[in-house]
Every structure is written in C-alpha cells, then in structure tokens.
Design a protein around this motif. Structure first.
Motif, PDB file in Angstrom:
ATOM      1  N   ARG A  30     -67.315  74.838 -59.686  1.00 25.33           N
ATOM      2  CA  ARG A  30     -68.646  74.797 -59.058  1.00 25.33           C
ATOM      3  C   ARG A  30     -69.725  74.497 -60.103  1.00 25.33           C
ATOM      4  NH1 ARG A  30     -68.795  76.454 -53.925  1.00 25.33           N
ATOM      5  NH2 ARG A  30     -70.989  77.031 -53.963  1.00 25.33           N
ATOM      6  N   LEU A  39     -73.047  73.063 -58.413  1.00 25.53           N
ATOM      7  CA  LEU A  39     -73.331  73.769 -57.154  1.00 25.53           C
ATOM      8  C   LEU A  39     -73.968  75.125 -57.415  1.00 25.53           C
ATOM      9  CD1 LEU A  39     -70.101  72.896 -55.146  1.00 25.53           C
ATOM     10  CD2 LEU A  39     -72.416  72.111 -54.670  1.00 25.53           C
ATOM     11  N   LYS A  63     -83.547  66.423 -60.030  1.00 26.77           N
ATOM     12  CA  LYS A  63     -82.758  66.231 -58.801  1.00 26.77           C
ATOM     13  C   LYS A  63     -82.212  64.795 -58.718  1.00 26.77           C
ATOM     14  CE  LYS A  63     -81.760  68.505 -55.008  1.00 26.77           C
ATOM     15  NZ  LYS A  63     -81.237  69.839 -55.004  1.00 26.77           N
ATOM     16  N   ASN A 121     -78.349  63.690 -58.647  1.00 31.15           N
ATOM     17  CA  ASN A 121     -77.754  62.897 -57.571  1.00 31.15           C
ATOM     18  C   ASN A 121     -77.061  61.653 -58.119  1.00 31.15           C
ATOM     19  OD1 ASN A 121     -78.348  64.618 -55.492  1.00 31.15           O
ATOM     20  ND2 ASN A 121     -80.280  63.655 -54.971  1.00 31.15           N
ATOM     21  N   ARG A 160     -73.857  62.855 -59.427  1.00 34.44           N
ATOM     22  CA  ARG A 160     -72.957  63.205 -58.328  1.00 34.44           C
ATOM     23  C   ARG A 160     -72.338  61.968 -57.687  1.00 34.44           C
ATOM     24  NH1 ARG A 160     -76.291  68.301 -55.755  1.00 34.44           N
ATOM     25  NH2 ARG A 160     -75.039  69.912 -56.746  1.00 34.44           N
ATOM     26  N   ARG A 161     -73.097  60.858 -57.683  1.00 35.60           N
ATOM     27  CA  ARG A 161     -72.534  59.629 -57.096  1.00 35.60           C
ATOM     28  C   ARG A 161     -71.414  59.067 -57.963  1.00 35.60           C
ATOM     29  NH1 ARG A 161     -78.172  58.408 -56.101  1.00 35.60           N
ATOM     30  NH2 ARG A 161     -78.614  59.257 -54.053  1.00 35.60           N
ATOM     31  N   VAL A 219     -65.183  64.240 -54.884  1.00 35.69           N
ATOM     32  CA  VAL A 219     -64.638  65.600 -54.829  1.00 35.69           C
ATOM     33  C   VAL A 219     -63.840  65.821 -53.551  1.00 35.69           C
ATOM     34  CG1 VAL A 219     -65.204  68.062 -55.001  1.00 35.69           C
ATOM     35  CG2 VAL A 219     -66.718  66.373 -56.051  1.00 35.69           C
ATOM     36  N   PHE A 252     -62.327  69.023 -51.696  1.00 30.53           N
ATOM     37  CA  PHE A 252     -62.296  70.483 -51.747  1.00 30.53           C
ATOM     38  C   PHE A 252     -60.957  71.033 -51.245  1.00 30.53           C
ATOM     39  CE2 PHE A 252     -66.842  69.814 -51.967  1.00 30.53           C
ATOM     40  CZ  PHE A 252     -67.224  70.784 -52.863  1.00 30.53           C
ATOM     41  N   GLN A 253     -60.752  72.314 -51.568  1.00 26.72           N
ATOM     42  CA  GLN A 253     -59.492  72.984 -51.183  1.00 26.72           C
ATOM     43  C   GLN A 253     -59.271  72.908 -49.673  1.00 26.72           C
ATOM     44  OE1 GLN A 253     -59.277  77.022 -52.563  1.00 26.72           O
ATOM     45  NE2 GLN A 253     -57.282  77.374 -51.647  1.00 26.72           N
ATOM     46  N   SER A 254     -60.351  73.144 -48.891  1.00 26.02           N
ATOM     47  CA  SER A 254     -60.209  73.135 -47.427  1.00 26.02           C
ATOM     48  C   SER A 254     -60.386  71.735 -46.856  1.00 26.02           C
ATOM     49  CB  SER A 254     -61.249  74.065 -46.825  1.00 26.02           C
ATOM     50  OG  SER A 254     -62.547  73.635 -47.203  1.00 26.02           O
ATOM     51  N   ALA A 309     -62.749  70.050 -46.269  1.00 30.08           N
ATOM     52  CA  ALA A 309     -64.188  69.981 -45.947  1.00 30.08           C
ATOM     53  C   ALA A 309     -64.574  68.667 -45.283  1.00 30.08           C
ATOM     54  CB  ALA A 309     -65.030  70.231 -47.205  1.00 30.08           C
ATOM     55  N   LEU A 310     -63.704  68.161 -44.410  1.00 24.84           N
ATOM     56  CA  LEU A 310     -64.071  66.966 -43.639  1.00 24.84           C
ATOM     57  C   LEU A 310     -65.064  67.391 -42.564  1.00 24.84           C
ATOM     58  CD1 LEU A 310     -60.474  65.531 -43.194  1.00 24.84           C
ATOM     59  CD2 LEU A 310     -62.222  64.650 -44.734  1.00 24.84           C
ATOM     60  N   PHE A 311     -65.968  66.492 -42.199  1.00 28.86           N
ATOM     61  CA  PHE A 311     -66.946  66.830 -41.160  1.00 28.86           C
ATOM     62  C   PHE A 311     -66.276  66.685 -39.796  1.00 28.86           C
ATOM     63  CE2 PHE A 311     -69.466  65.130 -44.732  1.00 28.86           C
ATOM     64  CZ  PHE A 311     -70.013  66.342 -45.121  1.00 28.86           C
ATOM     65  N   ARG A 337     -62.045  59.990 -48.865  1.00 30.88           N
ATOM     66  CA  ARG A 337     -63.508  60.095 -48.829  1.00 30.88           C
ATOM     67  C   ARG A 337     -64.074  60.202 -50.251  1.00 30.88           C
ATOM     68  NH1 ARG A 337     -66.284  65.045 -45.724  1.00 30.88           N
ATOM     69  NH2 ARG A 337     -65.536  66.118 -47.567  1.00 30.88           N
ATOM     70  N   ASP A 365     -59.783  70.187 -55.860  1.00 27.81           N
ATOM     71  CA  ASP A 365     -59.681  71.650 -55.886  1.00 27.81           C
ATOM     72  C   ASP A 365     -58.436  72.072 -55.111  1.00 27.81           C
ATOM     73  OD1 ASP A 365     -60.132  74.338 -56.066  1.00 27.81           O
ATOM     74  OD2 ASP A 365     -61.865  74.371 -54.712  1.00 27.81           O
ATOM     75  N   THR A 421     -66.446  76.457 -44.457  1.00 27.32           N
ATOM     76  CA  THR A 421     -65.424  75.420 -44.676  1.00 27.32           C
ATOM     77  C   THR A 421     -65.818  74.444 -45.801  1.00 27.32           C
ATOM     78  OG1 THR A 421     -66.428  74.075 -42.943  1.00 27.32           O
ATOM     79  CG2 THR A 421     -64.591  75.474 -42.289  1.00 27.32           C
ATOM     80  N   GLU A 422     -66.795  74.795 -46.587  1.00 20.82           N
ATOM     81  CA  GLU A 422     -67.251  74.034 -47.757  1.00 20.82           C
ATOM     82  C   GLU A 422     -67.878  72.686 -47.405  1.00 20.82           C
ATOM     83  OE1 GLU A 422     -63.404  74.174 -49.813  1.00 20.82           O
ATOM     84  OE2 GLU A 422     -64.376  75.315 -51.403  1.00 20.82           O
ATOM     85  N   GLU A 423     -68.236  72.492 -46.115  1.00 17.62           N
ATOM     86  CA  GLU A 423     -68.838  71.206 -45.737  1.00 17.62           C
ATOM     87  C   GLU A 423     -70.232  71.046 -46.349  1.00 17.62           C
ATOM     88  OE1 GLU A 423     -68.549  70.087 -41.518  1.00 17.62           O
ATOM     89  OE2 GLU A 423     -66.824  71.405 -41.408  1.00 17.62           O
ATOM     90  N   ASP A 471     -71.198  72.299 -49.266  1.00 18.11           N
ATOM     91  CA  ASP A 471     -70.963  71.936 -50.671  1.00 18.11           C
ATOM     92  C   ASP A 471     -70.573  70.470 -50.766  1.00 18.11           C
ATOM     93  OD1 ASP A 471     -71.513  74.448 -51.608  1.00 18.11           O
ATOM     94  OD2 ASP A 471     -69.434  75.115 -51.616  1.00 18.11           O
ATOM     95  N   SER A 472     -69.763  70.059 -49.793  1.00 19.04           N
ATOM     96  CA  SER A 472     -69.304  68.679 -49.762  1.00 19.04           C
ATOM     97  C   SER A 472     -70.500  67.724 -49.637  1.00 19.04           C
ATOM     98  CB  SER A 472     -68.360  68.535 -48.570  1.00 19.04           C
ATOM     99  OG  SER A 472     -67.645  67.373 -48.655  1.00 19.04           O
ATOM    100  N   ARG A 531     -73.557  68.340 -50.652  1.00 18.67           N
ATOM    101  CA  ARG A 531     -74.307  68.365 -51.912  1.00 18.67           C
ATOM    102  C   ARG A 531     -73.644  67.477 -52.958  1.00 18.67           C
ATOM    103  NH1 ARG A 531     -74.691  74.054 -50.996  1.00 18.67           N
ATOM    104  NH2 ARG A 531     -76.726  74.489 -50.084  1.00 18.67           N
ATOM    105  N   VAL A 532     -72.314  67.576 -53.068  1.00 19.20           N
ATOM    106  CA  VAL A 532     -71.659  66.774 -54.108  1.00 19.20           C
ATOM    107  C   VAL A 532     -71.634  65.287 -53.746  1.00 19.20           C
ATOM    108  CG1 VAL A 532     -70.247  68.673 -55.001  1.00 19.20           C
ATOM    109  CG2 VAL A 532     -69.303  67.172 -53.265  1.00 19.20           C
ATOM    110  N   ALA A 540     -74.316  63.944 -52.882  1.00 20.34           N
ATOM    111  CA  ALA A 540     -75.734  63.652 -53.128  1.00 20.34           C
ATOM    112  C   ALA A 540     -76.558  63.624 -51.849  1.00 20.34           C
ATOM    113  CB  ALA A 540     -75.901  62.351 -53.904  1.00 20.34           C
TER     114      ALA A 540
END
Lengths: 267, 267
Positions: free
Chosen positions: A47, A52, A72, A76, A79-80, A84, A86-88, A90-92, A152, A164, B131-133, B135-136, B138-139, B141
């Motif tokens: 993180r 984060l 900021k 950004n 970040r681009r 990343v 994530f473990q879960s 984290a798809l929308f 993604r 992660d 579900t870390e969405e 955070d997703s 933010r990363v 951007a």
C-alpha cells in the motif's frame, strides 16, 4: 537508478509499528517477490508502494519521484506507469470484463473506440480470456477473475506490474498457470514485476529476488538461491514450515492444562 | 465523574470529526462537480449521473406518490375533524396545500429517498471499499470522489426536488379527493382554492429545503460507505447508520430552515 527506492520507511497504525525503517531498491526489469507470514507487513508495504497510505517517516520513490510527498498530478502520472492486480481482483461489478479492461483506455487516452476494442481484445487474449469479455465479473471463476484483473492492469502497458497474492485461494493448477502467465508477461513486456505472496512454490518460480519480511523488517533480501541457502532463523522457519511458539506461550499452555484437568474431572 | 466527562468529550470529538469529514467531502465533491455536467464534463460521469437519477428519482416515484397520497388523506381527515367543529372546513384546503408545499412534500420525499438511496449509497461504496475497488480506482489515477460520489450528488440534487414537487401534487390531489367525497366540493373549485392559498415563496422554500435534504442524504450515505472498516458486516452497519443519521439530520435541517423562514420571511 532503481525504479523503486524505499528509504527508512516507518508505518504506524494507532501507535503500533507495522513497518520499522525499511530500505529496499527494486531494479528495472526485475521480479521482486515480497514474502512473509501473516501480519508481517507485506500488504502494508504494498500500500505504501502504491501511495494508498502515508508513512510516518521515510520515503518511497518511483522513477526518482518521492510519491509520499509529490503533488497529486505527479502521483497520478506515477500511477499511470503502474498496473495493479489486487488480491480480490477488485473488478468493478457494474461493468463487464471488457469494460473493466477498457476503463483506463477510454478515460485516460485519446484512442479511437475501434482501437480501444482491439487493445482490450489483445489484453484479454494475453491472459486467455478473449472469449469472456462480455461476461460480468461475478460470472467468472476465482482464477479467471485474477487473470481479468491482470488484463486490466496491463491496459496502459505499465512499466511496473504489481500483483497482490495472485495465487491465493486458487488450486495448484490454476496457481501454476498464473505463475506461467507472470513469467510470460515479464518476457513479453520487459516490465518490473512486484509480487506479494506467501506461496513458496510460486515465489521461487517467478522471483529474481525475494525480500522476506518479519514483524515489519526485512529479515533477508536476496536472489532465490541466496534465500534458499539462508541460515537466518526466520527465513529457515518460513521455508521449512516450522511452527511458531504460539502453542508454548504461558497463557495458552495454562489454558490447555486447565482444559485437560476439567476433562479428567468430568471423567 | 471523570469517566462521564471522558465519554462526553470523546463523543463530542467524534461528532465534530464526523461533521468535519462531511464538510471536507462536500467541498471535494463541489470541486469535482464540473466533470459530471453535460457538454462540459466527462461524458462517462454524466452518463453515470443520469443512471443515478433514474434510480433515485424515477424508481422512487411510485413509493413517494403513495406516501404522499396516504399522508394527504390523513392530513385532510385530521384537519377536517377539528375544523368542521368551527364551521371552517374550507381551511382544510389551505392546510393540505400549504402544509405539503412548505413542509410535508420535501420532508416525506427526503425520508423515502434516505431509506431507499442513502442506504444504497452506503452499501455500494462500502462494498467497493471492502472489495478493494476504491483502492483500485485510486491506483488507476481516478479520484473516488469524482468517480463515485459526484454523479450521485448531482443526481440527488436533480431528483429530490423533482420528487418533492411530485409529492406536493399527489398530496394535494389526495386532499381534493377527500374533500370531494366528504363535502362534494367540486375538484376544480378545490384546485382553484389550493392554488390561491399557495404562494410562490412556499414553493421556493420547499425547493430550498429539498436541495439541502438531497445534499445531506447523498453526503451522509457516501461518507458512511467511505468510512467502512473491516469486512462485510461493517457494510451492514454503515447502511443502517446512513439511514439513521441522514433521517435525523434531515429533520434537524428542516427545523432550522423552518425557523429561518418563519423569523425572516414576512407573511
């Protein structure tokens, strides 16, 4: 110059020290695996690398930009350059798989819709999900979700790929497939890969270097062979799966003793 | 005694922290609102805002209408039972028309929207957090306030006043039906009297209240979602908290606005 440079990083939650003065350099094009037991600080370190959270002290620099103190817009931009997963995953859930992959392309590039469609198909094809783009995330299996998250993460062709716990909760075959995918991606895109995991086979398969965390400090950092040969007791305990001393703690021992006595008394 | 003072102090600090967080979130949202506007903003945010308007406004219309009709009947019946003793049954028209336009229309709508949409905002954002969405985002951007909150806020600002007007219409209509069935008062006469009794300032004060209520519901719901810590159980708690806090704040705000209008606007 290392692509990521961590200096004297200290993180505290409610006065509890989670990361205690970490120093680490990650070089361009290498795969660095952050390994350690539960509660060792792996996710907290991740993180910090993703900016984060703010550290209590120290710095994290990506391509020479200190992301703990930058503006900021600079953050950004950094970040681009990172993808990343994530473990879960984290798809929308409100978007289809292909819309998840297309999100950054639509909003952060000026590519034509037809080009975006093609790029999305290519990214999904790379992770073996070319035929599943129209599905909703909740219709995918655990392994497919993780691969979709990788697709993604690859959308903007990042310099750094952060994963992660990619193989957590997956069966060994799917986990091995993901390891192969990571190796393939690294070779194809020449990117720097950071993987957080506590799966030993996976770590030794994909890593160039491994950083072992124990109670917020690096107990050892080195190549796979150096880690394998390490005589550091914490590293050996982790690699040889030696149980901790929780069961020998006085309170736990007293509890069991008391329990056994009660059982005996009841016949 | 010291413990009581400590508790009072802690609670006071918590409440001030909450109000401060609401203010910070409100200003951040106002800064991000430009991106949700049609033609000048980001078309994906505007499309998200339109989807939210359908959910907050159109989907709630049957419920709000039914609540307004029932309350209109109740108000007319209760008013009539007292006023007919003084031979002033025609004042029921003023009571229903002015009561709904100034007070009941906006308040009933706000309570319905708080229960339907305020809780939905908290649940949606809380789940995204777990579900870390978030955070997703933010990363990648994206700013969660711009991506998630601003479309909801804009949608609430448009939908809640529209629903309030619908509530006024249905409430007054219900009063008309009661008068027709109880006194055989012709509907056209009823509506002429009702329109005469409503002044423009009643409509404007009602709409001002609606905008304030929309702001409270959207921001409390979203803040509760953003403050979720831990697992799915905390999403449930935040949903309940969103409804309780937003309903309470709506009633407090209503009292404040009514007092301001009462003491400052000359009748």
């Amino acid at each position: 110059m290392p692509i990521i440079s961590i200096r004297d990083l200290v993180v505290e939650y409610d006065g509890r020290r989670i990361l205690d003065g970490l120093n680490l350099d990650i070089e361009h094009g290498e795969t660095m695996v952050l390994m350690g037991g539960s509660g060792s600080g792996k996710s907290t370190l991740l993180r910090q690398i993703l900016a984060l959270e703010q550290p209590k002290a120290g710095s994290v620099s990506v391509n020479g930009i200190d992301i703990t103190r930058c503006s900021k817009s600079e953050l950004n931009r950094v970040r681009r350059s990172m993808g990343v997963a994530f473990q879960s995953a984290a798809l929308f859930n409100s978007l289809s798989v292909e819309d998840n992959v297309a999100l950054t392309l639509r909003e952060q590039t000026k590519l034509a819709p037809s080009i975006i469609e093609l790029v999305v198909w290519m990214k999904l094809a790379v992770v073996g999900l070319a035929d599943f783009g129209k599905l909703q995330p909740q219709e995918l299996s655990g392994g497919m979700k993780k691969r979709a998250a990788v697709a993604r993460a690859l959308a903007l062709e990042p310099e750094i790929l952060v994963l992660d716990e990619p193989s957590a909760g997956l069966d060994p075959i799917v986990a091995a497939e993901l390891d192969e995918l990571i190796l393939l991606l690294k070779e194809a895109y020449q990117m720097t890969v950071i993987v957080v995991t506590h799966e030993l086979p996976s770590a030794f398969r994909i890593a160039d270097r491994i950083a072992m965390l124990y109670k917020g400090r690096f107990s050892s950092v080195g190549t796979k062979d150096e880690i394998r040969a390490s005589q550091n007791p914490r590293v050996r305990q982790f690699l040889d799966r030696i149980p901790g001393d929780m069961a020998k703690a006085p309170a736990v021992a007293a509890y069991f003793e008391n329990y056994l006595k009660t059982q005996e008394a009841h016949g | 005694m010291a413990t009581v003072l400590e508790n009072v102090g802690t609670k006071t600090i918590d409440h001030l922290d909450y109000v401060g967080s609401l203010n910070i979130q409100l200003w951040a949202t106002l800064r991000a609102m430009g991106s949700t506007l049609p033609f000048v903003g980001n078309r994906y945010r505007w499309q998200a805002a339109v989807r939210q308007m359908l959910q907050i406004g159109v989907d709630a219309l049957p419920m709000v209408s039914l609540m307004a009709i029932c309350t209109g009947f109740i108000l007319a019946m209760q008013g009539a039972s007292e006023l007919k003793r003084f031979g002033a049954l025609h004042y029921v028209i003023d009571l229903v028309a002015v009561g709904f336009t100034r007070e009941l229309g906006p308040l009933l709508t706000a309570i319905a929207v708080s229960g339907r949409s305020g809780s939905a905002f908290a649940a949606e954002i809380g789940t995204m957090k777990v579900t870390e969405e978030l955070d997703s985002l933010r990363v990648m951007a994206f700013e969660p306030v711009e991506f998630v909150l601003a479309p909801k806020f804009l949608a609430a600002l448009v939908s809640v006043p529209c629903l309030s007007i619908a509530s006024n219409v249905f409430g007054i209509l219900a009063g008309g039906l009661f008068m027709f069935f109880s006194t055989r008062l012709a509907p056209l006469v009823y509506f002429r009297y009702a329109l005469e009794s409503i002044q423009l300032r009643d409509v404007i004060t009602g709409l001002i209240k609606s905008v304030a209520f929309a702001t409270i519901i959207a921001h409390v719901g979203c803040l509760e979602g953003f403050r979720v810590r831990g697992g799915p159980d905390s999403v449930g708690r935040s949903t309940t908290s969103a409804v309780v806090k937003s309903t309470f704040l709506v009633i407090v705000a209503d009292a404040v606005f009514t007092a301001i209008f009462y003491f400052t606007v000359k009748s």
